[in-house]
Design an enzyme around this catalytic site. Structure first.
Site, PDB file in Angstrom:
ATOM      1  N   CYS A 146     -26.601  38.618 -23.450  1.00 28.35           N
ATOM      2  CA  CYS A 146     -26.464  37.807 -24.652  1.00 28.35           C
ATOM      3  C   CYS A 146     -25.088  37.126 -24.680  1.00 28.35           C
ATOM      4  O   CYS A 146     -24.662  36.553 -23.693  1.00 28.35           O
ATOM      5  CB  CYS A 146     -26.719  38.696 -25.864  1.00 28.35           C
ATOM      6  SG  CYS A 146     -27.043  37.830 -27.405  1.00 28.35           S
ATOM      7  N   THR A 147     -24.394  37.206 -25.792  1.00 28.50           N
ATOM      8  CA  THR A 147     -23.087  36.552 -25.898  1.00 28.50           C
ATOM      9  C   THR A 147     -21.991  37.301 -25.149  1.00 28.50           C
ATOM     10  O   THR A 147     -20.824  36.885 -25.185  1.00 28.50           O
ATOM     11  CB  THR A 147     -22.672  36.381 -27.371  1.00 28.50           C
ATOM     12  OG1 THR A 147     -22.659  37.662 -28.005  1.00 28.50           O
ATOM     13  CG2 THR A 147     -23.626  35.451 -28.096  1.00 28.50           C
TER      14      THR A 147
END
Length: 255
Positions: free
Chosen positions: A143-144
């Site tokens: 993800c981030t």
């Protein structure tokens, strides 16, 4: 009772107290000890920070902990419970970053805005990531988490993926070519897209570490055969209204 008898009893009491303290310390150290998994498999460390998303570290941990003789350790700036972006759940970090300077595999999860931005601006975490990366066999993110790797300078000139809503930020802020794929390998760095994509990335990584047959067996062992009730998980196919609703739910659930 004579003075000599009293003195012997005091000495015995002191010795007993010291022995008890030593035993307690040993038990405490054992409770914090990182499982070795036999000591022959890969040492896998997953970084936790305040505000990460729960599945980002735990999904890959479920897969990678099944690798033969692997050691999977949760690591944070300090030992102890580290809370997710919702604030409702915590995972225990067994080691602090000051205690770990070598890993075969480093995994950096993503999180909500607060968690991701906090990690990006935490030079102690970024410095540790850079140091561990220099010696790792694989450096990975979910993800981030790729944005955190980018903030550490590890993705310069590379291809990577990230959470769909953060793609424009990744490519416009850093020297990174964003690819809208489930996971992307660039040298020894593997980045995964949002949240659940970490499981796919972990299975791919398992195949690189232990071979495709073992990775397939792990996939069966954890019965990873996704058949979602809705065909709505691809941002490229989602309507603007659905994307807005999804992001609102995320924002409202985070503290």
């Amino acid at each position: 009772m004579s003075h000599s008898t009293t003195r012997r009893n005091v000495l015995r009491g002191t010795a007993a107290t010291a022995a008890l303290a030593a035993t307690t310390a040993a038990r405490t150290e054992a409770a914090h000890a990182v499982p070795t998994g036999g000591g022959k498999g890969p040492a896998i460390g997953i970084l936790l920070y305040d505000g990460y998303s729960l599945l980002d570290p735990t999904g890959p941990a479920e897969v990678l902990s099944r690798l033969p003789d692997a050691t999977v350790t949760m690591i944070a700036e300090r030992r102890g419970a580290v809370r997710t972006d919702t604030g409702d759940v915590a995972v225990v970090a067994e080691r602090s970053i000051s205690e770990v300077d070598r890993l075969d595999v480093l995994l950096v999860p993503g999180g909500g805005n607060r968690g991701t931005i906090g990690a990006m601006n935490n030079e102690a975490l970024l410095s540790w990531i850079r140091h561990v990366h220099r010696h790792s066999r694989w450096t990975t993110s979910v993800c981030t988490g790729s944005i955190i790797l980018a903030a550490a300078g590890l993705l310069d000139g590379r291809q990577a993926t990230t959470y769909w809503a953060s793609a424009e930020y990744l490519r416009s802020t850093f020297d990174v070519t964003y690819l809208p794929q489930r996971y992307v390998r660039s040298g020894k760095i593997i980045t995964a897209a949002g949240v659940s994509a970490g499981v796919d990335m972990a299975l791919y990584l398992a195949s690189l570490i232990a071979g495709e047959d073992t990775a397939k067996a792990i996939q069966l062992a954890v019965e990873y055969d996704p058949q979602p009730p809705f065909d709505s998980g691809d941002a490229a196919q989602a309507s603007a209204q659905l994307k807005e609703h999804a992001l609102r739910l995320l924002a409202e659930s985070q503290v």
